[in-house]
Design a protein around this motif. Structure first.
Motif, mmCIF file in Angstrom:
data_model
loop_
_atom_site.group_PDB
_atom_site.id
_atom_site.type_symbol
_atom_site.label_atom_id
_atom_site.label_comp_id
_atom_site.label_asym_id
_atom_site.label_seq_id
_atom_site.Cartn_x
_atom_site.Cartn_y
_atom_site.Cartn_z
ATOM 1 N N TYR A 6 51.182 43.428 33.684
ATOM 2 C CA TYR A 6 50.124 42.916 33.044
ATOM 3 C C TYR A 6 49.187 42.343 31.867
ATOM 4 O O TYR A 6 50.301 42.006 30.907
ATOM 5 N N TYR A 24 40.938 49.328 33.796
ATOM 6 C CA TYR A 24 41.072 47.636 34.237
ATOM 7 C C TYR A 24 41.833 46.793 34.468
ATOM 8 O O TYR A 24 42.570 47.050 32.682
ATOM 9 N N ARG A 25 43.092 46.567 35.185
ATOM 10 C CA ARG A 25 44.310 46.238 34.192
ATOM 11 C C ARG A 25 43.969 44.163 35.383
ATOM 12 O O ARG A 25 43.716 44.271 36.241
ATOM 13 N N LEU A 26 44.643 43.438 34.887
ATOM 14 C CA LEU A 26 44.721 41.797 35.524
ATOM 15 C C LEU A 26 46.321 41.820 35.319
ATOM 16 O O LEU A 26 46.971 41.707 34.650
ATOM 17 N N ARG A 30 46.447 39.758 41.133
ATOM 18 C CA ARG A 30 45.559 40.925 41.318
ATOM 19 C C ARG A 30 44.535 41.161 40.283
ATOM 20 O O ARG A 30 45.269 41.013 38.853
ATOM 21 N N LEU A 31 43.410 41.884 40.474
ATOM 22 C CA LEU A 31 42.843 42.403 39.717
ATOM 23 C C LEU A 31 42.441 44.122 39.733
ATOM 24 O O LEU A 31 41.952 44.196 40.930
ATOM 25 N N GLU A 44 41.626 47.259 44.435
ATOM 26 C CA GLU A 44 42.368 46.002 43.461
ATOM 27 C C GLU A 44 41.772 44.791 43.865
ATOM 28 O O GLU A 44 41.097 44.925 45.663
ATOM 29 N N LEU A 47 42.909 37.809 43.674
ATOM 30 C CA LEU A 47 42.876 36.346 42.621
ATOM 31 C C LEU A 47 42.297 35.334 43.804
ATOM 32 O O LEU A 47 41.350 34.560 42.902
ATOM 33 N N ILE A 96 40.439 35.439 33.853
ATOM 34 C CA ILE A 96 40.685 35.805 34.368
ATOM 35 C C ILE A 96 40.459 34.035 35.526
ATOM 36 O O ILE A 96 40.800 33.789 36.367
ATOM 37 N N ASN A 99 43.644 32.795 35.415
ATOM 38 C CA ASN A 99 44.371 32.882 36.770
ATOM 39 C C ASN A 99 44.141 32.784 38.139
ATOM 40 O O ASN A 99 44.597 33.179 38.913
#
Length: 135
Positions: A6, A24-26, A30-31, A44, A47, A96, A99
């Motif tokens: 991540y 929350y993870r990026l 994907r988010l 999810e 992106l 974000i 990405n």
């Protein structure tokens, strides 16, 4: 199964402290938003489907150094995802954004933004505008 790396992780915060069960993870494509303790719900967003990002910071959020990053996407199941009360929200929004741009470049998604989509001009309207400009 190999572990996913991540780029960013955080939790929803209360009074600046990560005291919630919302994570929350990026990743690079994907988010993720995961909520719950016993019953876990995981969402999810890809992106390359993100259309817009917005940052909101109320007075209380600014006092505690948190904010809400709103992610608007063309995803049918999650068209609007709020990353509520995350630490350093400006940096998160920029991460974000970078990405999202990289994911769109990787999939060559630029032409579809100009001609299609819900907010963009209809193809017929676009052709009429071109005809008027040429005259």
């Amino acid at each position: 199964m190999e572990e996913m790396e991540y780029l960013w992780k955080d939790r929803k915060r209360f009074l600046g402290m990560p005291l919630s069960f919302t994570r929350y993870r990026l990743s690079d494509d994907r988010l993720f938003c995961e909520t719950g303790f016993l019953n876990v719900k995981s969402d999810e967003v890809l992106l390359y489907r993100v259309r817009d990002l917005r940052l909101t910071m109320s007075l209380g959020q600014r006092i505690f150094g948190v904010g809400t990053v709103c992610v608007v996407s063309s995803d049918k199941s999650i068209p609007h995802l709020d990353l509520k009360n995350v630490k350093d929200p400006r940096a998160v929004k920029e991460l974000i954004h970078k990405n999202v741009e990289a994911a769109k470049d990787k999939r060559r998604m630029r032409a579809t933004e100009l001609l299609g989509g819900e907010d963009g001009p209809d193809c017929r309207e676009y052709e009429e505008d071109l005809d008027e400009d040429e005259v």
